[in-house]
Motif scaffolding. Structure first.
Motif, PDB file in Angstrom:
ATOM      1  N   ALA A 122       0.830  -1.205   0.000  1.00  0.00           N
ATOM      2  CA  ALA A 122       0.000   0.000   0.000  1.00  0.00           C
ATOM      3  C   ALA A 122       0.865   1.255   0.000  1.00  0.00           C
ATOM      4  O   ALA A 122       2.031   1.239   0.397  1.00  0.00           O
ATOM      5  CB  ALA A 122      -0.919  -0.009   1.216  1.00  0.00           C
ATOM      6  N   SER A 143      -7.723   8.200   1.246  1.00  0.00           N
ATOM      7  CA  SER A 143      -8.285   7.257   0.276  1.00  0.00           C
ATOM      8  C   SER A 143      -9.721   7.664  -0.060  1.00  0.00           C
ATOM      9  O   SER A 143     -10.194   8.734   0.347  1.00  0.00           O
ATOM     10  CB  SER A 143      -8.228   5.836   0.843  1.00  0.00           C
ATOM     11  OG  SER A 143      -8.900   5.753   2.087  1.00  0.00           O
ATOM     12  N   ASP A 198      -9.328   1.782  -1.481  1.00  0.00           N
ATOM     13  CA  ASP A 198      -9.465   1.722  -0.028  1.00  0.00           C
ATOM     14  C   ASP A 198     -10.560   2.714   0.358  1.00  0.00           C
ATOM     15  O   ASP A 198     -10.503   3.884  -0.035  1.00  0.00           O
ATOM     16  CB  ASP A 198      -8.142   2.092   0.647  1.00  0.00           C
ATOM     17  CG  ASP A 198      -8.284   2.231   2.152  1.00  0.00           C
ATOM     18  OD1 ASP A 198      -8.826   1.302   2.763  1.00  0.00           O
ATOM     19  OD2 ASP A 198      -7.868   3.256   2.710  1.00  0.00           O
ATOM     20  N   GLY A 257      -6.362   6.378   5.757  1.00  0.00           N
ATOM     21  CA  GLY A 257      -7.082   5.314   5.071  1.00  0.00           C
ATOM     22  C   GLY A 257      -8.001   4.559   6.003  1.00  0.00           C
ATOM     23  O   GLY A 257      -7.920   4.679   7.229  1.00  0.00           O
ATOM     24  N   TRP A 283      -8.376   1.111   5.814  1.00  0.00           N
ATOM     25  CA  TRP A 283      -8.014  -0.315   5.847  1.00  0.00           C
ATOM     26  C   TRP A 283      -9.141  -1.175   5.260  1.00  0.00           C
ATOM     27  O   TRP A 283      -9.454  -2.244   5.771  1.00  0.00           O
ATOM     28  CB  TRP A 283      -7.675  -0.772   7.268  1.00  0.00           C
ATOM     29  CG  TRP A 283      -6.541  -0.027   7.908  1.00  0.00           C
ATOM     30  CD1 TRP A 283      -6.632   0.918   8.877  1.00  0.00           C
ATOM     31  CD2 TRP A 283      -5.135  -0.150   7.628  1.00  0.00           C
ATOM     32  NE1 TRP A 283      -5.379   1.398   9.226  1.00  0.00           N
ATOM     33  CE2 TRP A 283      -4.438   0.752   8.482  1.00  0.00           C
ATOM     34  CE3 TRP A 283      -4.397  -0.953   6.741  1.00  0.00           C
ATOM     35  CZ2 TRP A 283      -3.054   0.872   8.460  1.00  0.00           C
ATOM     36  CZ3 TRP A 283      -3.009  -0.813   6.731  1.00  0.00           C
ATOM     37  CH2 TRP A 283      -2.357   0.087   7.585  1.00  0.00           C
ATOM     38  N   ASN A 284      -9.741  -0.676   4.189  1.00  0.00           N
ATOM     39  CA  ASN A 284     -10.874  -1.375   3.566  1.00  0.00           C
ATOM     40  C   ASN A 284     -10.679  -1.427   2.052  1.00  0.00           C
ATOM     41  O   ASN A 284     -11.294  -0.653   1.312  1.00  0.00           O
ATOM     42  CB  ASN A 284     -12.200  -0.653   3.866  1.00  0.00           C
ATOM     43  CG  ASN A 284     -12.598  -0.714   5.313  1.00  0.00           C
ATOM     44  OD1 ASN A 284     -12.688  -1.792   5.895  1.00  0.00           O
ATOM     45  ND2 ASN A 284     -12.845   0.442   5.914  1.00  0.00           N
ATOM     46  N   GLU A 285      -9.843  -2.325   1.564  1.00  0.00           N
ATOM     47  CA  GLU A 285      -9.675  -2.468   0.115  1.00  0.00           C
ATOM     48  C   GLU A 285     -10.827  -3.286  -0.457  1.00  0.00           C
ATOM     49  O   GLU A 285     -11.065  -4.417  -0.029  1.00  0.00           O
ATOM     50  CB  GLU A 285      -8.350  -3.151  -0.217  1.00  0.00           C
ATOM     51  CG  GLU A 285      -7.139  -2.271  -0.030  1.00  0.00           C
ATOM     52  CD  GLU A 285      -5.881  -2.913  -0.612  1.00  0.00           C
ATOM     53  OE1 GLU A 285      -5.885  -3.214  -1.827  1.00  0.00           O
ATOM     54  OE2 GLU A 285      -4.924  -3.122   0.151  1.00  0.00           O
ATOM     55  N   ALA A 339      -4.306   1.861  -2.517  1.00  0.00           N
ATOM     56  CA  ALA A 339      -4.368   1.343  -1.144  1.00  0.00           C
ATOM     57  C   ALA A 339      -3.516   2.235  -0.259  1.00  0.00           C
ATOM     58  O   ALA A 339      -2.425   2.647  -0.647  1.00  0.00           O
ATOM     59  CB  ALA A 339      -3.864  -0.095  -1.085  1.00  0.00           C
TER      60      ALA A 339
END
Length: 353
Positions: free
Chosen positions: A146, A187, A224, A251, A253-255, A299
């Motif tokens: 990322a 993101s 993300d 971010g 942390w949700n791709e 990401a």
């Protein structure tokens, strides 16, 4: 004392203003040019609040901004003002150059003049926080790590190139003039008050209207996803304790692949507002010609923000997307207000099957 928030009637800016007023008691000056994505209805709940002052102006209007800074003893400027839609930057890049580059330059110059004349204590405490995007870093493959704050800039669209230029200007004003700046690169945001040309609000609106849900290419572009109030809390934390001259990636942390995002919101709509014919909303999904130069994956590695400032997102994608769908269902009057004839013309032109 006061803070000045530019781009305050846009999606992220308005959420920040509402969030700030909920947590602080100082004056918030909201400045916005009120282009197509700037909507005063976003700030309706604080319209009569004596803690809030709205001013319609361009960030390039040096006279107005200079007057506001001096009159209200502004202690911080938070720059959300930007043209931000990649598709629009492809069909009309000049506005992005004017707002994101020239506008940021003029804002920096005005702020630098004001800051330079401050007394020692307010000068030391002053902050300029610039809100940017992960798109300045370019595109990732599926296996690339990322984006961190040390990634080199490789923007691929007129939008991301213009934001990259604005980031460089902010950095230069710190290193050349000592302006006390902070930069955040976030993101993909989602949540309340999102103008319905972006993926999530567009698909919610189209689903409820019985229209196609347009997905670019194969729908496997990965982003993300960051719930907007989490972004607001991160900015508050960076403003409070960030190291001057530093960049902080924000971010969720949700791709998620775009197609997975749309399938998820369709499932929530199936539960909360089923179609009259009993069919699932995902039957409205159509794949359309891919965007020119479409980046495959973004990401964000937000480790630095957590390690140095103790920030983590409060929402998972599952909780955030449900809150988002529920908000749009409960605020149909707001949706009707923003979906003007000009907006509908844009969507029909852009998303050709």
């Amino acid at each position: 004392m006061a803070i000045l928030v530019t781009g305050a009637a846009g999606f992220i800016g308005s959420n920040f203003v509402l969030d700030w007023i909920a947590h602080h008691d100082e004056l918030v000056i909201s400045l916005d040019k009120l282009t197509y994505a700037g909507n005063l209805a976003n700030l309706a709940s604080v319209a009569s609040n004596p803690q809030h002052l709205f001013v319609q102006a361009d960030i390039a209007d040096t006279d107005i901004i200079s007057e506001l800074l001096s009159k209200h003893d502004v202690r911080a400027v938070l720059n959300f003002a930007a043209e931000s839609h990649v598709d629009r930057s492809i069909t009309g890049p000049e506005e992005f150059i004017q707002t994101n580059i020239v506008g940021t330059f003029k804002l920096l110059e005005t702020v630098r003049t004001y800051w330079s004349a401050l007394d020692e204590k307010p000068k030391a405490e002053f902050r300029f926080l610039h809100v940017s995007t992960d798109e300045v870093y370019g595109s990732l493959s599926k296996t690339d790590p990322a984006f961190s704050e040390t990634n080199r800039y490789e923007p691929n669209s007129p939008y991301s190139a213009s934001k990259a230029a604005s980031d460089h200007l902010v950095r230069a004003y710190h290193h050349t003039y000592g302006l006390p700046v902070l930069t955040t690169n976030c993101s993909n945001n989602y949540g309340p008050y999102h103008f319905p040309e972006k993926l999530i609000p567009l698909c919610i609106l189209n689903a409820l209207s019985g229209k196609n849900l347009p997905i670019y290419g194969d729908g496997q572009q990965i982003r993300d996803w960051l719930y907007v109030t989490d972004h607001c809390s991160a900015i508050r934390r960076v403003l409070e304790a960030g190291t001057l001259g530093e960049t902080y990636n924000v971010g969720g942390w949700n791709e998620k692949a775009n197609l997975d995002v749309v399938n998820t919101l369709c499932s929530i709509l199936d539960e909360l507002k089923p179609r009259a014919d009993g069919q699932p909303y995902k039957t409205q999904i159509v794949f359309v010609k891919d965007r020119a130069g479409h980046d495959r994956r973004y990401a964000i590695d937000a480790t630095k923000l957590e390690r140095e400032l103790g920030w983590k997102p409060a929402e998972t994608f599952e909780t955030g997307i449900r809150k988002t769908v529920e908000w749009y269902l409960a605020n149909q009057a707001w949706v009707s207000n923003v979906t003007s004839g000009a907006y509908r013309d844009w969507v029909s032109q852009q998303y050709q099957a």
